[in-house]
Design a protein around this motif. Structure first.
Motif, PDB file in Angstrom:
ATOM      1  N   UNK A  79       0.737  -1.385  -0.115  1.00 53.48           N
ATOM      2  CA  UNK A  79      -0.079  -0.039   0.201  1.00 53.48           C
ATOM      3  C   UNK A  79       0.616   1.093  -0.156  1.00 53.48           C
ATOM      4  N   UNK A  80       0.350   1.942  -0.738  1.00 59.31           N
ATOM      5  CA  UNK A  80       1.402   3.381  -0.817  1.00 59.31           C
ATOM      6  C   UNK A  80       1.474   4.403   0.316  1.00 59.31           C
ATOM      7  N   UNK A  81       0.337   4.181   1.105  1.00 62.11           N
ATOM      8  CA  UNK A  81      -0.065   4.751   2.252  1.00 62.11           C
ATOM      9  C   UNK A  81       0.643   4.270   3.349  1.00 62.11           C
ATOM     10  N   UNK A  82       1.801   4.895   3.979  1.00 63.45           N
ATOM     11  CA  UNK A  82       2.532   4.215   5.148  1.00 63.45           C
ATOM     12  C   UNK A  82       1.608   3.978   6.371  1.00 63.45           C
ATOM     13  N   UNK A  83       0.824   4.960   6.723  1.00 62.01           N
ATOM     14  CA  UNK A  83      -0.070   4.458   7.961  1.00 62.01           C
ATOM     15  C   UNK A  83      -1.056   3.465   7.556  1.00 62.01           C
ATOM     16  N   UNK A  84      -1.681   3.079   6.384  1.00 64.88           N
ATOM     17  CA  UNK A  84      -2.409   2.100   6.242  1.00 64.88           C
ATOM     18  C   UNK A  84      -1.465   0.754   6.181  1.00 64.88           C
ATOM     19  N   UNK A  85      -0.491   0.927   5.634  1.00 61.46           N
ATOM     20  CA  UNK A  85       0.559  -0.181   5.630  1.00 61.46           C
ATOM     21  C   UNK A  85       0.909  -0.510   6.812  1.00 61.46           C
ATOM     22  N   UNK A  86       1.285   0.427   7.804  1.00 61.15           N
ATOM     23  CA  UNK A  86       1.987  -0.094   9.116  1.00 61.15           C
ATOM     24  C   UNK A  86       0.638  -0.791  10.084  1.00 61.15           C
ATOM     25  N   UNK A  87      -0.611   0.052   9.757  1.00 63.31           N
ATOM     26  CA  UNK A  87      -1.814  -0.400  10.662  1.00 63.31           C
ATOM     27  C   UNK A  87      -2.133  -1.749  10.037  1.00 63.31           C
ATOM     28  N   UNK A  88      -2.027  -2.293   8.998  1.00 64.88           N
ATOM     29  CA  UNK A  88      -2.259  -3.534   8.328  1.00 64.88           C
ATOM     30  C   UNK A  88      -1.386  -4.681   9.080  1.00 64.88           C
ATOM     31  N   UNK A  89      -0.025  -4.170   8.970  1.00 63.82           N
ATOM     32  CA  UNK A  89       1.205  -4.992   9.378  1.00 63.82           C
ATOM     33  C   UNK A  89       1.191  -5.193  10.770  1.00 63.82           C
ATOM     34  N   UNK A  90       0.743  -4.233  11.686  1.00 64.05           N
ATOM     35  CA  UNK A  90       0.474  -4.412  13.149  1.00 64.05           C
ATOM     36  C   UNK A  90      -0.479  -5.335  13.525  1.00 64.05           C
ATOM     37  N   UNK A  91      -1.704  -5.211  12.965  1.00 62.94           N
ATOM     38  CA  UNK A  91      -3.023  -6.120  12.928  1.00 62.94           C
ATOM     39  C   UNK A  91      -2.593  -7.540  12.585  1.00 62.94           C
ATOM     40  N   UNK A  92      -1.842  -7.742  11.449  1.00 61.58           N
ATOM     41  CA  UNK A  92      -1.851  -9.148  10.976  1.00 61.58           C
ATOM     42  C   UNK A  92      -0.653  -9.524  11.751  1.00 61.58           C
ATOM     43  N   UNK A  93       0.380  -9.178  12.276  1.00 63.41           N
ATOM     44  CA  UNK A  93       1.548  -9.665  12.989  1.00 63.41           C
ATOM     45  C   UNK A  93       1.152 -10.023  14.405  1.00 63.41           C
ATOM     46  N   UNK A 103     -10.059 -12.139  -4.063  1.00 64.83           N
ATOM     47  CA  UNK A 103     -11.188 -11.363  -3.545  1.00 64.83           C
ATOM     48  C   UNK A 103     -10.765  -9.785  -3.212  1.00 64.83           C
ATOM     49  N   UNK A 104     -11.810  -9.155  -2.606  1.00 64.75           N
ATOM     50  CA  UNK A 104     -11.340  -7.739  -2.141  1.00 64.75           C
ATOM     51  C   UNK A 104     -12.239  -7.599  -0.776  1.00 64.75           C
ATOM     52  N   UNK A 105     -11.669  -6.529  -0.227  1.00 65.58           N
ATOM     53  CA  UNK A 105     -12.207  -5.987   0.954  1.00 65.58           C
ATOM     54  C   UNK A 105     -12.181  -4.536   0.995  1.00 65.58           C
ATOM     55  N   UNK A 106     -13.013  -3.811   1.600  1.00 60.46           N
ATOM     56  CA  UNK A 106     -13.062  -2.302   1.820  1.00 60.46           C
ATOM     57  C   UNK A 106     -12.036  -1.946   2.966  1.00 60.46           C
ATOM     58  N   UNK A 107     -11.453  -0.769   2.449  1.00 62.09           N
ATOM     59  CA  UNK A 107     -10.068  -0.417   3.689  1.00 62.09           C
ATOM     60  C   UNK A 107     -10.882   0.060   4.969  1.00 62.09           C
ATOM     61  N   UNK A 108     -11.940   0.248   5.037  1.00 56.94           N
ATOM     62  CA  UNK A 108     -12.701   0.706   6.217  1.00 56.94           C
ATOM     63  C   UNK A 108     -13.364  -0.669   6.830  1.00 56.94           C
ATOM     64  N   UNK A 109     -13.133  -1.570   6.348  1.00 58.98           N
ATOM     65  CA  UNK A 109     -13.756  -2.792   7.016  1.00 58.98           C
ATOM     66  C   UNK A 109     -12.983  -3.123   8.389  1.00 58.98           C
ATOM     67  N   UNK A 110     -13.696  -3.868   9.399  1.00 57.82           N
ATOM     68  CA  UNK A 110     -13.219  -4.011  10.507  1.00 57.82           C
ATOM     69  C   UNK A 110     -11.933  -5.025  10.496  1.00 57.82           C
ATOM     70  N   UNK A 111     -11.149  -4.886  11.480  1.00 61.51           N
ATOM     71  CA  UNK A 111      -9.990  -5.539  11.522  1.00 61.51           C
ATOM     72  C   UNK A 111     -10.205  -7.177  11.406  1.00 61.51           C
ATOM     73  N   UNK A 112     -11.286  -7.534  12.098  1.00 63.86           N
ATOM     74  CA  UNK A 112     -11.466  -8.746  12.018  1.00 63.86           C
ATOM     75  C   UNK A 112     -11.987  -9.503  10.574  1.00 63.86           C
ATOM     76  N   UNK A 113     -12.398  -8.653   9.551  1.00 62.78           N
ATOM     77  CA  UNK A 113     -12.722  -8.996   8.224  1.00 62.78           C
ATOM     78  C   UNK A 113     -11.335  -9.403   7.540  1.00 62.78           C
ATOM     79  N   UNK A 114     -10.597  -8.262   7.698  1.00 64.73           N
ATOM     80  CA  UNK A 114      -9.216  -8.321   7.097  1.00 64.73           C
ATOM     81  C   UNK A 114      -8.410  -9.559   7.456  1.00 64.73           C
ATOM     82  N   UNK A 115      -8.632  -9.913   8.847  1.00 64.60           N
ATOM     83  CA  UNK A 115      -7.975 -11.265   9.128  1.00 64.60           C
ATOM     84  C   UNK A 115      -8.576 -12.376   8.616  1.00 64.60           C
TER      85      UNK A 115
END
Length: 219
Positions: free
Chosen positions: A11-25, A105-117
């Protein structure tokens, strides 16, 4: 214990990228093996890191997510990587093209963290992540842009019931809804879905939706 699912976040947005990585890890069964800010870097890193899933943005510099997805998971790729597209659906007009390019597949960026996982786990398992309500939105939004392909293969390989199931998938129905519509069990629906995917050489339900519209099986 089974090995953790290896995830590459692009993701080209650092905040989103870091947020996703933190949630996933933070999950014991998931591991972020790399991060990048454009599609070209995603293709290069995927070749070196061999992730199980790439979480991919669409609008990025250098190489956008659609082309990156095509290079990672498109037709003819020797070792396709599963791609989960994340997007701001109301602004992004390229979701359909990303799915055609091979995204699982795809998700919306504003989906809850549980949906991303859940999305990462679902895609990693080999299933498609395309919620019925999202399918309906997608088809409704892009129906005028989806044209049957010239000389496309026909549906003669499918039985009448398999064709019915394919059309209902393309209409955005879940297995439960298809079962209710056809008055059959969900297990029977799963069997029909598996058979039609195998007959048509399709990877998942996402590709089935695209196939149905591209071949004029639904309008």
């Amino acid at each position: 214990m089974s090995a953790a699912i290896r995830v590459l976040v692009c993701d080209d947005q650092a905040l989103i990228r870091t947020g996703f990585a933190t949630i996933i890890d933070a999950q014991p069964d998931l591991e972020v093996v790399g991060e990048c800010e454009d599609g070209r870097a995603a293709v290069d890193l995927a070749g070196r890191l061999n992730p199980d899933v790439v979480v991919m943005d669409v609008r990025m510099p250098v190489l956008d997510g659609i082309e990156a997805t095509r290079l990672l998971a498109g037709a003819g790729v020797a070792r396709p990587v599963k791609v989960l597209v994340v997007t701001t659906f109301n602004l992004d007009e390229y979701v359909y093209e990303a799915l055609r390019a091979g995204a699982s597949g795809f998700l919306l960026k504003d989906a809850p963290a549980a949906q991303l996982l859940n999305g990462i786990r679902t895609v990693a398992s080999g299933a498609a992540l395309l919620a019925p309500e999202v399918t309906r939105q997608l088809v409704g939004r892009y129906a005028t842009r989806i044209r049957p392909t010239e000389g496309a293969p026909g549906d003669t390989a499918l039985t009448r019931r398999e064709l019915e199931v394919l059309r209902l998938i393309a209409d955005g129905l879940s297995n439960g809804e298809i079962a209710a519509a056809l008055v059959i069990s969900q297990e029977t629906v799963k069997t029909y879905v598996s058979r039609l995917l195998a007959k048509l050489g399709l990877r998942d339900r996402v590709q089935a939706v695209v196939y149905a519209y591209r071949n004029g099986l639904v309008t």
